[in-house]
Design an enzyme around this catalytic site. Structure first.
Site, PDB file in Angstrom:
ATOM      1  N   GLU A 111       9.168   1.567  11.046  1.00 20.91           N
ATOM      2  CA  GLU A 111      10.216   2.547  10.723  1.00 20.91           C
ATOM      3  C   GLU A 111       9.545   3.909  10.795  1.00 20.91           C
ATOM      4  OE1 GLU A 111      13.307   1.822  10.178  1.00 20.91           O
ATOM      5  OE2 GLU A 111      13.370  -0.256   9.511  1.00 20.91           O
ATOM      6  N   GLU A 167       9.116  16.469  14.734  1.00 22.40           N
ATOM      7  CA  GLU A 167       9.523  16.476  13.331  1.00 22.40           C
ATOM      8  C   GLU A 167       8.814  17.604  12.593  1.00 22.40           C
ATOM      9  OE1 GLU A 167       8.364  12.537  11.948  1.00 22.40           O
ATOM     10  OE2 GLU A 167      10.272  12.440  10.920  1.00 22.40           O
ATOM     11  N   LYS A 188       0.882  -1.182   0.000  1.00 21.53           N
ATOM     12  CA  LYS A 188       0.000   0.000   0.000  1.00 21.53           C
ATOM     13  C   LYS A 188       0.908   1.217   0.000  1.00 21.53           C
ATOM     14  CE  LYS A 188      -1.924   3.105   1.917  1.00 21.53           C
ATOM     15  NZ  LYS A 188      -1.760   4.514   1.467  1.00 21.53           N
ATOM     16  N   CYS A 212      13.074  10.958   7.039  1.00 19.00           N
ATOM     17  CA  CYS A 212      12.935  10.519   8.434  1.00 19.00           C
ATOM     18  C   CYS A 212      14.237  10.727   9.193  1.00 19.00           C
ATOM     19  CB  CYS A 212      12.528   9.059   8.472  1.00 19.00           C
ATOM     20  SG  CYS A 212      13.629   8.008   7.528  1.00 19.00           S
TER      21      CYS A 212
END
Ligand code: NAD
Length: 477
Positions: A246, A379, A171, A280
């Protein structure tokens, strides 16, 4: 219009609905993808299960390796085409898009060579017994992929899973999935049997959720935000499905006074502006020893001012952000910085040729960011570097470990003993001394601690996560 790819064929979703794809460089719709549903996931899972039972589990490890190598060759041959797709889909500058296509080929190449080297053990045991372990594939693995590096994350996740003997239902992100549909088609051309690689597009809360909940999915590899990672973990827990997560990061780049600043400066900048900061493992916090704080910021400020931002096709230092909501997210962080009187050292420039309808953000260097401010804790996922100073090694460790994340740490110092002391004390899945990212080699196991997730992808290590260990004890007297 782009269709799903299931059992080596392009098929429409049973929903009859689509999602418009927007080019981040100009904000215009250029394609439609399928807005799939749980029924489409079920079709893909059944195709994958059939493939696994009837074909794939009988194929030797060496043959899997040959197929992956053929796919690596095909991807390399179509690298420019794939890069062009990614450039439009994600707004990646040309060089970055080409680097991603090259990395995808390299993942398949690496895992091609690994297939027949994944071995179990024999275990010395009681007299009259022979005991061994087998590393077996889970079966059907589910892969939920974000928009920031579709090809690279597909390569490391699906490449590893196939190498370990699994078949995959993928996906991709609703914002960027076109390159992966093409790669699935290339996999079929390379000889992968129908059902080995299936791609179902759509929204996370619909089709991603359906994938995570499907009882036919034997392992989930999720790469994305910590909040969705929590949801995946909860859903998977209901049926005790193994998960690799992750997730995000707020990774520090730590610069001691004895560092080689000439070498550090371009690396520090690249670590935050690559992919417009939507990485990331972006080095989004800069921790600098007091003695070099001012001179380093002065030099970095000049370098930031020279950075140019523009459409992906112009191949400048920085491309657009993925979508308008991401741009708004970065603006919100920057207005919080203003409210908190956090000084801005410098910003790059958005070129005149950048359309107003694109999602651009100039790289921004902030200083004296309070360690507990949300700019230093969360973030941003944009090209915003938050600098702060430290007094001692202990202070550097305290700041480095002061967020909920633990993905990557970069350490710049010429002191060999300090390199090891620091590397041991920071909480991170990867530590880089006098570099940041080591060129992103596919061989290097990658993953986090704390809210950056768990499990490892990339490298040989990933293959252990994509297998389950069976112990066989034979009593023969
Ligand atoms: P996201 O979590 O919003 O989406 C990631 C994927 O999950 C997409 O495919 C999305 O459709 C799907 N999804 C969303 N809601 C879902 C749900 N309820 N159930 C199942 N699937 C769902 O993340 P994003 O905004 O696409 O990507 C950015 C995030 O990903 C950042 O936090 C970044 O740090 C992280 N990331 C981590 C790594 C890593 O290797 N650690 C790599 C790239 C990105």
């Amino acid at each position: 219009m782009q269709l799903n790819y299931i059992a080596n064929a392009f098929v429409p979703s049973s929903s009859g609905k689509t999602i418009a794809m927007i080019d981040p460089s100009d904000g215009q719709v250029f394609e439609d993808i399928q807005r799939s549903n749980a029924h489409d996931i079920d079709t893909a899972v059944v195709a994958a299960q059939d493939c696994f039972e009837l074909v794939w589990r009988r194929i030797s490890a060496a043959e899997r390796g040959r197929l992956l190598m053929k796919l690596a060759t095909k991807v390399a041959a179509h690298a420019d085409e794939l890069a062009l797709i990614e450039q439009r889909d994600c707004g990646k500058p040309v060089k970055q898009a080409k680097a991603d296509a090259a990395a995808l080929a390299r993942y398949f190449e690496f895992y091609a060579g690994a297939c027949d080297k994944l071995m179990g053990e024999t275990i010395p045991y009681l007299d009259g017994y022979s005991v061994m372990t087998w590393r077996e594939p889970h079966g059907v693995t589910g892969h939920i992929i974000p928009w920031n590096y579709p090809m690279q994350i597909f390569g490391r996740s699906v490449g590893g899973a196939l190498a370990a003997g699994n078949v995959c239902v993928v996906k991709p992100a609703e914002d960027a999935c076109l390159s992966l549909l093409r790669v699935a088609e290339l996999a079929a051309e390379a000889g992968f049997p129908a059902g080995a690689v299936n791609i179902v597009t759509g929204y996370g809360h619909e089709v991603g959720d359906a994938l995570a909940r499907h009882p036919g999915i034997d392992h989930i590899s999720f790469t994305g935000s910590p909040s969705v990672g929590t949801l995946i973990q909860q859903v998977a827990a209901e049926r005790h499905c193994p998960v690799t997560l992750e997730l995000g990061g707020k990774s520090p780049q730590i610069v001691f006074a004895d560092a080689d600043l000439d070498a550090a400066i371009p690396t520090i900048i690249n670590a935050i502006v690559q992919n417009a900061g939507q990485t990331c493992s972006a080095g989004s916090r800069l921790l600098v020893e007091q003695a070099v704080y001012e001179p380093l910021l002065e030099r970095l400020g000049k370098a930031f001012e020279s950075l140019q931002v523009g459409p992906a096709a112009m191949d400048l230092d920085v491309g657009p952000l993925i979508r308008q909501s991401q741009q708004q997210r970065v603006w919100d962080f920057l207005s919080d910085a203003q409210v908190a009187n956090i000084p801005m050292v410098a910003q790059g420039q958005i070129v005149d040729a950048a359309p107003d309808t694109g999602f651009y953000q100039a790289p921004t260097l902030l200083r004296d960011v309070p360690p507990q401010h949300r700019l230093a804790q969360e973030e941003v996922f944009g090209p915003v570097l938050c600098a702060m100073s430290f007094k001692s090694e202990d202070h550097a460790v305290e700041l480095a470990n002061s967020t909920r994340f633990g993905l990557v740490t970069g350490i710049w110092t010429r002191d060999g003993a300090r390199q090891f002391r620091m590397a041991k004390r920071v909480k991170a899945g990867q530590v880089f001394i006098n570099n940041y990212g080591a060129g992103g080699g596919v061989e290097l196991p990658f993953g986090g601690v704390k809210s950056s997730g768990y499990g490892r992808e990339k490298g040989f290590e990933a293959l252990y996560g994509f297998t389950t260990l069976k112990t066989l004890a034979v009593r023969h007297g």
